[in-house]
Design a protein around this motif. Structure first.
Motif, short mmCIF file in Angstrom:
data_model
loop_
_atom_site.label_atom_id
_atom_site.label_comp_id
_atom_site.label_asym_id
_atom_site.label_seq_id
_atom_site.Cartn_x
_atom_site.Cartn_y
_atom_site.Cartn_z
N SER A 25 0.83 -1.20 0.00
CA SER A 25 0.00 0.00 0.00
C SER A 25 0.87 1.25 0.00
N ASN A 69 -1.66 5.50 2.65
CA ASN A 69 -1.69 6.15 3.97
C ASN A 69 -0.55 7.17 4.05
N THR A 109 -4.12 11.05 3.25
CA THR A 109 -4.76 11.62 4.44
C THR A 109 -5.42 12.95 4.12
N ILE A 159 -9.80 -0.91 2.71
CA ILE A 159 -9.79 0.52 2.45
C ILE A 159 -11.21 1.08 2.47
N GLN A 188 -6.08 9.69 9.34
CA GLN A 188 -4.78 9.02 9.37
C GLN A 188 -4.89 7.65 10.03
N GLU A 189 -5.60 7.56 11.14
CA GLU A 189 -5.77 6.26 11.80
C GLU A 189 -6.48 5.27 10.89
N LEU A 207 -6.62 5.18 7.60
CA LEU A 207 -5.78 4.76 6.48
C LEU A 207 -4.62 3.88 6.95
N ASP A 208 -4.07 4.17 8.12
CA ASP A 208 -2.99 3.31 8.64
C ASP A 208 -3.51 1.90 8.90
N ALA A 259 -4.11 0.24 5.55
CA ALA A 259 -2.86 -0.08 4.86
C ALA A 259 -2.26 -1.38 5.40
#
Length: 445
Positions: free
Chosen positions: A245, A248, A253, A414, A429-430, A432-433, A436
């Motif tokens: 990935s 992220n 973001t 996702i 951000q959380e 997407l992390d 990922a």
């Protein structure tokens, strides 16, 4: 053409995404035009063609339901009438059911002679040698790469080999309620060239009775919005070798933060919105971002609307898109049936104006797009916004595991990460992390 004989490979293929061709309203429903429905058929509903004497009987399969299915049934009926020496049975069912049936019937007389699938389905079948390379058949099929946008043509291939003839493409665009725009003092013909343009319009269209923009917290389109914005911001979904990935990132973001802010900061989109289409059709929101398959529904709604290209929020012009594509199984059912299937695929590509007018999808062929029959149709003024985006479309990754990580799979990491951010359960951000990490596990398995 090589027959695939490994049963395990067939079973693995059944993890394909439940991608459709139009706007579903349920959180787990297909979200690009065709919801689940019972299988239908032309010249018989089963997989086997009817006995028509001396005619060559062949099978065309697809995952269309709803209006898309009716549109293709009409095309098959026209083909059969024009070709008395060929009889086509059209079998259609929800995508996952159709692909399951393809796996079970592959290499048998009951299987398909031609298949319509999504461009992102191609890697699943090409990697297992279940669909045929078409590079050597393009002349026989009467098609040329020059008649298509380069990224749409190459987006129907896999590892540099052409496996599909693009039937259509379907990016996203904005549907605007003219009455609500005029009531807010806005030009209904406006387009959105900057973030400021879009936010100003959405804020002007938001009041105690309505929101400016629909943004489903559990609708697959939300992933499609984010996907286009990711590329607008200069990001990438996967690494260059497609092994991990890459979304992220600060760009990913930024794209997801823009969407979540529409709900929680600017408050121009409803919280926990379940049905974006219903909200727009009822006047609860002034704008909805949908695909071209939504045009017939919008026309039938009775109120006046206009369309505009997907908003450009960041520096690079980009939009998510999908594509239906015409393919041939790698296992031939005999020379006569193979020749008849080539005739059918060539005819559908050449006559895709019928498909565009009936289904709302955008014909991929420049020749068809520019034909008088297509440009003079009543709905052309609405689909022009989609046509104009051909050069900026971005497909989801053309790899076999897109079926597990793509927009239409309700288990997609996702997709569920974006849902989490739009519900306010995680920060962008959380979300997407987390996504990922799950995507990397899938890609590395």
């Amino acid at each position: 053409m090589k027959k695939l004989a490994i049963f395990v490979s067939l079973i693995m293929m059944l993890t394909l995404a439940l991608a459709g061709c139009g706007g579903g309203t349920d959180s787990a429903a297909p979200a690009d035009g065709s919801g689940d429905a019972a299988a239908t058929g032309t010249s018989g509903a089963g997989a086997a063609a009817a006995d028509t004497g001396d005619a060559v009987n062949i099978n065309l399969w697809a995952g269309f339901t709803g209006d898309d299915a009716k549109a293709m049934e009409g095309m098959v009926a026209n083909f059969n009438e024009e070709h008395p020496d060929i009889n086509v049975t059209f079998y259609t069912a929800p995508w996952s059911d159709m692909f399951t049936k393809f796996a079970a019937s592959y290499g048998t007389d009951a299987g398909p002679d031609a298949i319509i699938m999504h461009a992102t389905d191609i890697p699943n079948f090409a990697s297992r040698e279940m669909i045929a390379p078409l590079d050597d058949l393009t002349e026989q099929l009467g098609v040329s790469a020059d008649d298509y946008s380069e990224n749409i043509w190459t987006g129907n291939g896999y590892e540099g080999v052409q496996y599909g003839i693009p039937l259509d493409y379907h990016p996203m665009a904005v549907f605007k309620n003219v009455e609500l725009f005029e009531a807010a003092g806005l030009d209904p013909e406006m387009t959105f060239e900057t973030k400021e343009d879009f936010l100003a319009a959405a804020e002007a269209l938001t009041n105690e009775n309505q929101h400016g923009i629909a943004l489903g917290a559990e609708h697959a389109h939300s992933m499609r919005y984010w996907y286009g914005l990711l590329y607008q911001a200069g990001g990438e979904f996967l690494t260059e070798d497609m092994s991990a990935s890459a979304f992220n990132s600060p760009e990913g973001t930024e794209a997801l933060t823009f969407l979540s802010d529409l709900i929680f900061t600017q408050k121009v989109a409803p919280e926990l919105e379940a049905d974006i289409d219903r909200d727009w059709l009822s006047g609860n929101v002034a704008m909805v971002i949908e695909g071209p398959w939504f045009v017939p529904t919008a026309v039938d709604s009775g109120f006046e609307f206009t369309t505009a290209p997907f908003p450009q929020i960041f520096d690079e012009a980009a939009v998510w898109a999908g594509s239906h594509t015409l393919t041939l199984p790698a296992q031939s059912n005999g020379e006569d049936r193979e020749a008849a299937a080539i005739t059918l695929v060539s005819w559908i590509a050449e006559n895709s104006v019928q498909w565009g007018i009936s289904s709302g999808q955008i014909p991929a062929s420049y020749t068809v797009q520019q034909s008088e029959e297509y440009t003079s149709m009543d709905n052309y003024k609405y689909v022009k916004a989609f046509i104009d985006q051909a050069e900026i479309v971005h497909y989801e990754p053309l790899i076999p595991k897109t079926a597990e990580i793509g927009a239409d799979n309700q288990l997609s990491p996702i997709l569920n990460g974006i849902f989490s951010a739009l519900r306010g359960d995680q920060t962008p951000q959380e979300a997407l992390d987390t996504a990922a990490g799950e995507v990397d596990s899938i890609l590395q398995s």
